[in-house]
Design an enzyme around this catalytic site. Structure first.
Site, PDB file in Angstrom:
ATOM      1  N   ASP A  54       0.543  -1.093   0.062  1.00 37.31           N
ATOM      2  CA  ASP A  54       0.580  -0.014   0.148  1.00 37.31           C
ATOM      3  C   ASP A  54       0.921   1.389  -0.527  1.00 37.31           C
ATOM      4  O   ASP A  54       2.007   1.314   0.750  1.00 37.31           O
ATOM      5  CB  ASP A  54      -0.525  -0.049   1.092  1.00 37.31           C
ATOM      6  CG  ASP A  54      -0.550  -0.603   2.885  1.00 37.31           C
ATOM      7  OD1 ASP A  54       1.085  -0.217   3.152  1.00 37.31           O
ATOM      8  OD2 ASP A  54      -0.813  -1.282   3.337  1.00 37.31           O
ATOM      9  N   ASP A  56       0.841   4.773   1.697  1.00 35.67           N
ATOM     10  CA  ASP A  56       0.336   5.880   2.156  1.00 35.67           C
ATOM     11  C   ASP A  56       1.284   6.757   2.382  1.00 35.67           C
ATOM     12  O   ASP A  56       2.760   7.199   2.141  1.00 35.67           O
ATOM     13  CB  ASP A  56       1.142   5.299   4.239  1.00 35.67           C
ATOM     14  CG  ASP A  56       0.917   3.571   4.430  1.00 35.67           C
ATOM     15  OD1 ASP A  56      -0.722   3.324   3.496  1.00 35.67           O
ATOM     16  OD2 ASP A  56       0.823   2.557   5.059  1.00 35.67           O
ATOM     17  N   ASP A 152       8.026   2.271  13.652  1.00 37.92           N
ATOM     18  CA  ASP A 152       9.066   1.082  14.099  1.00 37.92           C
ATOM     19  C   ASP A 152      10.180   0.846  14.061  1.00 37.92           C
ATOM     20  O   ASP A 152      11.137   1.018  15.213  1.00 37.92           O
ATOM     21  CB  ASP A 152       8.303   0.042  13.862  1.00 37.92           C
ATOM     22  CG  ASP A 152       7.767  -0.430  12.711  1.00 37.92           C
ATOM     23  OD1 ASP A 152       7.992   0.345  12.109  1.00 37.92           O
ATOM     24  OD2 ASP A 152       7.062  -1.861  12.511  1.00 37.92           O
TER      25      ASP A 152
END
Ligand code: ATP
Ligand code: MG
Length: 462
Positions: A54, A56, A152
């Protein structure tokens, strides 16, 4: 640390590889005077020449401003508001740069943001509570850099800037991409404590990208593995899907087991692995099968994944119960119930999926009976396609049920049942078959489509 900015001619990301809707959205934001970046996994994957899952987008436009710019925009999320742009075939996520706040996706479990006083966009309250003190909104807006550093792993913190087509690295993402290392941003113990799901994400990226985990982070994961159960069981269910359904389930299992995450996440699977080599081989083979099926026209579903993970031990438990005199289906039902109950301590399996798992397994005996009773009705059941797929997996993995599988392949290819040869069952006998009263076979109209919903349970399996 000053960010590293890599000019267009020194990286391989071309606009042709960017999803056209994402590209259009980036341009629109830019033309309206906003900062607009591609962020997260898509930048990582484009640099690695992989196809991103995807695209983003992160921007300094606030959710309200995004909403005013795009007619196809819906704002979602109560605590942190995100914009979803709806296009014909897909949804794009556009988020406002944010500072370190509640853990990602942690609507129900997030703590209030910690970025008080910095990074707010003027005029937009970050924390909004209703009269009962319920948090309605918890937007801790941040700078592009803060937005990158709350992420992260270093390789997930890269940005692609539409203004000048540069790649921006606020940490050591580019170096770690080159060296193929999953490295948490900041202190691993802190980051994995803030959000234990990051440990699973580390394992997933290491497995799917064939990267090594940075040694200090690996040590922390081994130490903190039991804390995974602090994450919400609904979120862990989503993570289990991602871990095992994205094409590297075999490697994922190895890393989960070595790190101790498996014992905390799927204790039933971990126990069986520890004491049964045969089970281990079967599970590994099931997971390899899942990985192979991922690119097929019928990729594995969540309930099929559960069947692949738990089927071997549930079938064993059911057979053991049957040997002690409990009807096979009843023994299977209670084994499924017990397994789902234990799993429920860490992972919430939606009731519908759990029920589907039970039915996939329950249908195995029925499918193996040859000739099957009322095959047309059977093939109209909701769980038929997955149950047959499970039979195929068993055949591929254990060389069992071959004749039954061939019978069904012929049937689905349109061969009339009476013309399909090989009616005597040479495979393992269906435990329930002998216990059952023979029923007269009523004539049924011939119908060969597998996808008709379950109008057919007259053919009950008990
Ligand atoms: P995938 O290819 O699986 O989509 P991804 O890296 O894009 O991988 P997403 O879950 O789509 O993963 O998340 C998008 C980005 O959001 C990540 O790249 C990361 O920067 C950030 N992110 C997601 N989850 C977390 C988390 N738990 N903690 C911190 N940052 C996160
Ligand atoms: Mg992603």
């Amino acid at each position: 640390m000053a960010p590293r900015i890599i000019p267009r001619k020194e990286h391989n990301i071309s606009r042709k590889q960017i999803n056209p809707y994402a590209l259009r959205t980036l341009y629109r934001l830019r033309d309206e005077g906003f900062i607009a970046y591609l962020v997260g996994g898509c930048v990582r994957d484009l640099l690695l020449k992989r196809t991103p899952k995807d695209f983003d987008i992160a921007t300094n436009a606030t959710p309200g401003q995004i909403k005013r710019l795009f007619r196809n925009c819906r704002l979602i999320g109560r605590r942190f508001r995100l914009a979803h742009l709806h296009f014909k075939e897909e949804i794009l996520e556009v988020s406002t740069f944010r500072a370190d706040g509640p853990a990602e996706d942690s609507e129900e479990e997030g703590r209030p943001g910690t970025g008080e006083g910095k990074g707010a966009v003027a005029g937009h309250p970050r924390h909004l509570k209703d009269d009962n003190g319920v948090v309605l909104r918890d937007n801790v807006f941040g700078t592009p850099e803060e937005d990158a550093l709350r992420r992260d792993f270093t390789i997930n913190a890269l940005a692609y800037n539409i203004a000048d087509f540069t790649v921006i690295d606020y940490s050591t993402g580019l170096r770690d991409l080159r060296d193929r290392i999953i490295r948490p941003i900041g202190d691993p113990a802190v980051r994995f404590t803030e959000d234990p799901v990051r440990m699973l994400r580390a394992v997933r990226f290491a497995a799917s990208h064939d990267f090594a985990l940075e040694p200090a982070a690996w040590e922390v994961i081994r130490r903190l593995a039991p804390t995974i159960s602090r994450s919400s069981p609904a979120r862990l269910y989503e993570e289990v899907q991602k871990l095992f359904l994205l094409g590297s389930a075999g490697r994922v299992l190895g890393l989960l087991e070595e790190s101790g995450l498996l014992a905390a996440l799927l204790p039933g699977v971990d126990r069986r692995l520890a004491d049964d080599e045969v089970y281990r081989r079967r599970l590994r083979a099931n997971l390899d099968y899942l990985d192979q099926r991922r690119q097929s026209e019928m990729p594995p579903t969540p309930s099929f994944l559960l069947a692949a993970l738990f089927g071997p031990s549930l079938e064993e438990a059911a057979l053991a119960g049957h040997r002690e005199g409990i009807p096979f289906q009843q023994a299977l039902d209670s084994a499924c119930g017990a397994a789902l109950m234990e799993l429920g301590n860490t992972v919430t399996v939606p009731a519908r999926i759990g029920d589907h798992l039970r039915r996939i397994l329950a249908m195995q005996q029925v499918l193996r009976r040859r000739p099957p009773r009322r095959p047309t009705a059977l093939s109209g059941r909701q769980e038929f396609a997955e149950a047959l797929e499970y039979l195929r997996m068993t055949t591929a993995v254990q060389g069992e049920g071959q004749a039954a599988r061939e019978w069904w392949d012929a049937f689905l290819a349109g061969v009339p049942p009476e013309k399909i040869t090989g009616t005597a069952d040479a495979d393992t006998p269906a435990p329930e078959a002998d216990a059952r009263k023979k029923r007269s076979r009523r004539r049924r109209p011939r119908r060969r489509k597998a996808a008709v919903p379950a109008a057919a349970s007259a053919d009950a399996t008990g």
